[in-house]
Design an enzyme around this catalytic site. Structure first.
Site, short mmCIF file in Angstrom:
data_model
loop_
_atom_site.label_atom_id
_atom_site.label_comp_id
_atom_site.label_asym_id
_atom_site.label_seq_id
_atom_site.Cartn_x
_atom_site.Cartn_y
_atom_site.Cartn_z
CE LYS A 129 -3.84 -2.19 2.36
NZ LYS A 129 -4.63 -2.66 3.51
CD GLN A 179 -3.43 -4.48 6.90
OE1 GLN A 179 -3.59 -3.51 6.16
NE2 GLN A 179 -4.15 -5.64 6.52
CG ASP A 196 -9.55 0.16 6.01
OD1 ASP A 196 -9.20 -0.17 4.81
OD2 ASP A 196 -8.73 -0.03 6.66
#
Ligand code: GUN
Length: 290
Positions: free
Chosen positions: A52, A96, A119
């Site tokens: 990412k 994450q 997200d």
């Protein structure tokens, strides 16, 4: 049979974003800045987050990786989240998952400022998504929708069977595909580990989205001719290669592909789309901060 080439489509999307970022730069505007918080050293998470951050650099974004040790306290992580919320340089960030067991994941997700939640995991965004309001759509389901749209896969009225009810993939894709619009308007069945006679559902499915995490789970005798297969599984299977593992999906590709009208490969299907859509969300976050 047509391969739904996530690698190619994700590159197209990244190219489109890079062009837009270049224009922002030319106009002297702030470019999007994505931060990623990683707690611990889970191998797959390290790979995803690294990828990412690298991709951000490639397309002209700013990026920041905040790597905290495995034994980071919940309090400390929450303080980090608050700092990111308050930092005007950061347009969007992700924490994450999975987090170490001693940290309450829900507490952390609730602490994320919804306007920076690229997200789309905060209940405000998830709720807005479910109600057809403007929000951040979680990157993996967003990527699946975009792949279906760009390949013009007909989903209208089609029986779509989703396997797996995770908050990250199964639940949101079942909502998105049942909504009105392109790559949607489907008749959705959400199946999971307690579903009885799963094969009866998959055999009657026009579209199958599998987000199970069990290698080669879906076999040829479980699907009908002409089915559209979206394989979201990414499992590391240990082997004797230099890496020590290979990546495989939920679908027995060699068996199922000949029966399918469209199918995503693993790797190179949904995986690369997830990163592209996270970047897309970060670009949206930057624009919405204005
Ligand atoms: N773990 C697996 N997928 C994801 C994702 O899309 N976002 C975050 N933050 N963690 C993940």
């Amino acid at each position: 049979m047509e391969i739904l080439d996530g690698k190619k489509i994700s590159n197209d999307i990244k190219q489109e974003i890079a062009e837009e970022v270049a224009k922002m730069k030319d106009r002297g505007e702030k470019v999007p800045h994505l931060a990623a918080v990683l707690v611990g050293n889970d191998g797959a998470s390290l790979t995803y987050v690294g990828s990412k951050v690298r991709t951000c650099k490639k397309i002209g974004f700013e990026s920041t990786l905040i790597h905290l040790p495995e034994d980071t306290s919940e309090e400390k992580l929450l303080a980090q989240v608050e700092a990111l919320n308050a930092n005007p340089e950061i347009d969007g960030y992700i924490v994450q998952l999975p987090l170490p067991k001693h940290i309450n994941e829900q507490k952390v997700l609730l602490a994320v400022d919804p306007s920076k939640d690229v997200d789309g995991f905060h209940p405000e965004n998830f709720g807005k998504m479910a109600l057809d309001m403007v929000s951040f759509i979680p990157a993996t389901p967003y990527g699946i929708m975009e792949l279906l749209r760009r390949y013009d896969v007909d989903t209208t009225g089609k029986h779509t069977v989703v396997i797996g009810r995770s908050h990250i993939v199964g639940r949101p894709i079942s909502i998105l595909m049942s909504q009105k619009g392109k790559a949607a308007d489907a008749t959705v069945t959400l199946t999971h580990s307690r579903t009885q006679n799963l094969k009866e559902f998959t055999k009657n499915a026009d579209i199958i989205v599998s987000a199970l995490g069990v290698p080669d789970f879906l076999k040829a005798d479980m699907v009908k001719e002409g089915v559209v297969i979206i394989d979201v599984g990414i499992t590391r299977v240990p082997d004797s290669s230099e890496k020590g593992y290979y990546i495989t999906g939920d679908v027995d590709f060699d068996e199922v592909a000949p029966k399918a009208s469209h199918i995503t490969p693993v790797p190179g299907g949904v995986g690369p789309m997830t990163i592209a859509m996270l970047l897309k969300n970060t670009l949206l976050a930057r624009k919405r901060q204005n």
